[in-house]
Motif scaffolding. Structure first.
Motif, PDB file in Angstrom:
ATOM      1  N   LEU A   1      11.883  11.617   0.916  1.00  0.00           N
ATOM      2  CA  LEU A   1      10.779  11.654  -0.046  1.00  0.00           C
ATOM      3  C   LEU A   1      10.496  10.273  -0.649  1.00  0.00           C
ATOM      4  N   SER A   2      11.469   9.358  -0.547  1.00  0.00           N
ATOM      5  CA  SER A   2      11.326   7.996  -1.119  1.00  0.00           C
ATOM      6  C   SER A   2      10.927   8.051  -2.592  1.00  0.00           C
ATOM      7  N   ALA A   3      11.551   8.960  -3.341  1.00  0.00           N
ATOM      8  CA  ALA A   3      11.177   9.143  -4.748  1.00  0.00           C
ATOM      9  C   ALA A   3      11.475   7.926  -5.612  1.00  0.00           C
ATOM     10  N   GLY A   4      12.394   7.062  -5.150  1.00  0.00           N
ATOM     11  CA  GLY A   4      12.710   5.875  -5.934  1.00  0.00           C
ATOM     12  C   GLY A   4      11.532   4.938  -6.086  1.00  0.00           C
ATOM     13  N   ILE A   5      10.597   4.963  -5.116  1.00  0.00           N
ATOM     14  CA  ILE A   5       9.427   4.075  -5.196  1.00  0.00           C
ATOM     15  C   ILE A   5       8.469   4.514  -6.297  1.00  0.00           C
ATOM     16  N   PRO A   6       7.961   5.753  -6.285  1.00  0.00           N
ATOM     17  CA  PRO A   6       7.070   6.153  -7.383  1.00  0.00           C
ATOM     18  C   PRO A   6       7.785   6.224  -8.729  1.00  0.00           C
ATOM     19  N   LEU A   7       9.110   6.418  -8.711  1.00  0.00           N
ATOM     20  CA  LEU A   7       9.860   6.395  -9.965  1.00  0.00           C
ATOM     21  C   LEU A   7       9.774   5.009 -10.598  1.00  0.00           C
ATOM     22  N   LEU A   8       9.933   3.972  -9.785  1.00  0.00           N
ATOM     23  CA  LEU A   8       9.843   2.606 -10.313  1.00  0.00           C
ATOM     24  C   LEU A   8       8.425   2.292 -10.769  1.00  0.00           C
ATOM     25  N   VAL A   9       7.419   2.716 -10.009  1.00  0.00           N
ATOM     26  CA  VAL A   9       6.030   2.481 -10.444  1.00  0.00           C
ATOM     27  C   VAL A   9       5.770   3.198 -11.763  1.00  0.00           C
ATOM     28  N   THR A  10       6.337   4.392 -11.907  1.00  0.00           N
ATOM     29  CA  THR A  10       6.159   5.157 -13.156  1.00  0.00           C
ATOM     30  C   THR A  10       6.729   4.421 -14.356  1.00  0.00           C
ATOM     31  N   LEU A  11       7.923   3.854 -14.212  1.00  0.00           N
ATOM     32  CA  LEU A  11       8.512   3.162 -15.366  1.00  0.00           C
ATOM     33  C   LEU A  11       7.805   1.834 -15.638  1.00  0.00           C
ATOM     34  N   ILE A  12       7.206   1.235 -14.598  1.00  0.00           N
ATOM     35  CA  ILE A  12       6.383   0.044 -14.817  1.00  0.00           C
ATOM     36  C   ILE A  12       5.123   0.416 -15.596  1.00  0.00           C
TER      37      ILE A  12
ATOM     38  N   PRO B   1       0.802  -1.225   0.000  1.00  0.00           N
ATOM     39  CA  PRO B   1       0.000   0.000   0.000  1.00  0.00           C
ATOM     40  C   PRO B   1       0.831   1.270   0.000  1.00  0.00           C
ATOM     41  N   VAL B   2       1.967   1.275   0.695  1.00  0.00           N
ATOM     42  CA  VAL B   2       2.783   2.488   0.738  1.00  0.00           C
ATOM     43  C   VAL B   2       3.302   2.844  -0.653  1.00  0.00           C
ATOM     44  N   ASN B   3       3.612   1.831  -1.465  1.00  0.00           N
ATOM     45  CA  ASN B   3       4.086   2.092  -2.825  1.00  0.00           C
ATOM     46  C   ASN B   3       2.990   2.736  -3.669  1.00  0.00           C
ATOM     47  N   ARG B   4       1.774   2.175  -3.566  1.00  0.00           N
ATOM     48  CA  ARG B   4       0.653   2.741  -4.331  1.00  0.00           C
ATOM     49  C   ARG B   4       0.371   4.177  -3.888  1.00  0.00           C
TER      50      ARG B   4
END
Length: 323
Positions: A230-241, A130-133
């Protein structure tokens, strides 16, 4: 699943680095193999190859690799048969029956994490923590935006972040020269893309991906230490997925995870990160050697064992003396 390391784009990268590349194909099989040097002498290495549809096709590919090895003077052939038409449960026995033996170390990861993109993207999101979403849906409220680039000059953004990560974690990344050449070869051809997270227009994280016909491979990623919260690496990975899904690709390969029963593995930290995006674990047969010059190969193996024993002896002596 079509692995990027067996594509024409990767052959072009190797050629641009000055390496001699061999590519052959036949009914139900193909391979890309690169001439490399190691203490034994010349090696013919097929990263995540050869690719074969059936065991008989695999045998044909193996025979062709041996012919190439003999013609170029290689001591042995090194393969990683992830798509060899062999039953996974029987792969070890089948490879040994063909005269192959496990390499001293695996050159490419033996385990990976793969996210399947078929179906609705909401189902892909549902497989994530859930935190990733939530970060993916809400990070724009903190002024973070995302963009993609196929400009090779932008690789400098990733290199700077990799240097930060190396200083923090004490690891040695691949050289700037290597990644710069990879970017120069792949990005203009559309085979690699750099995804960048920005805070008010300034980069704070970056990830480099490689695309084959059906799979996006998550190859390199790092972020700015000063914006870690900010943990930007998480939404960055979701974005490229999500972008891979939009592009019509079928899989995202997160490339390389630690075994579940090895919590102290050097990859354990980013394995937990990768697992938080869902997907499934994929196990490969590992790296295998097929000797061509058998006496030379046996001497190489014996020298390795003696060196390893000497290193172990030094470590044991230091432990006893407290040095």
């Amino acid at each position: 699943m079509d692995h990027f390391l067996q594509t024409q784009a990767w052959a072009d990268v190797q050629a641009s680095l000055g390496r001699r590349v061999h590519q052959q194909s036949g009914p139900g099989w193909r391979f890309l193999a690169v001439e490399e040097k190691n203490p034994a002498g010349k090696v013919l290495y097929a990263p995540y190859g050869p690719v074969a549809a059936t065991p008989s096709a695999f045998d044909a590919a193996l025979a062709a690799l041996v012919d190439v090895a003999r013609s170029c003077g290689a001591v042995f052939v090194r393969i990683e048969p992830v798509s060899a038409g062999l039953e996974p449960s029987a792969a070890d026995a089948e490879l040994r029956r063909r005269g192959l033996q496990p390499a001293p170390v695996n050159q490419q990861p033996e385990l990976s994490r793969v996210i399947d993109l078929e179906g609705d993207f909401k189902d892909v999101l549902a497989g994530m923590k859930p935190v990733n979403r939530n970060l993916y849906r809400n990070i724009h409220k903190k002024g973070v935006t995302f963009r993609s680039s196929q400009d090779p000059d932008d690789i400098r953004i990733l290199l700077d972040f990799l240097h930060m990560t190396a200083r923090r974690n004490g690891f040695k990344p691949q050289s700037d020269e290597y990644l710069t050449q990879v970017a120069a070869s792949l990005m203009p051809a559309g085979a690699a893309t750099l995804f960048i997270a920005e805070l008010e227009g300034s980069p704070i994280a970056a990830a480099l991906v490689y695309d084959s016909a059906d799979t996006r491979t998550y190859a390199h990623a790092a972020l700015d230490d000063s914006h870690r919260k900010l943990s930007a690496g998480i939404p960055l990975l979701v974005t490229l997925i999500a972008e891979a899904k939009d592009r019509g690709l079928k899989h995202v390969d997160l490339w390389g995870v630690a075994p579940a029963d090895q919590p102290d593995h050097k990859w354990a930290g980013f394995t937990a990160f990768k697992k938080s995006f869902g997907g499934r674990e994929v196990s490969y047969p590992g790296t295998w050697d097929l000797p061509v010059k058998k006496l030379r190969y046996r001497a190489y193996q014996a020298a390795r064992k003696l060196r390893n024993m000497a290193v172990a002896g030094v470590r044991s002596a230091r432990a006893r003396t407290g040095r």
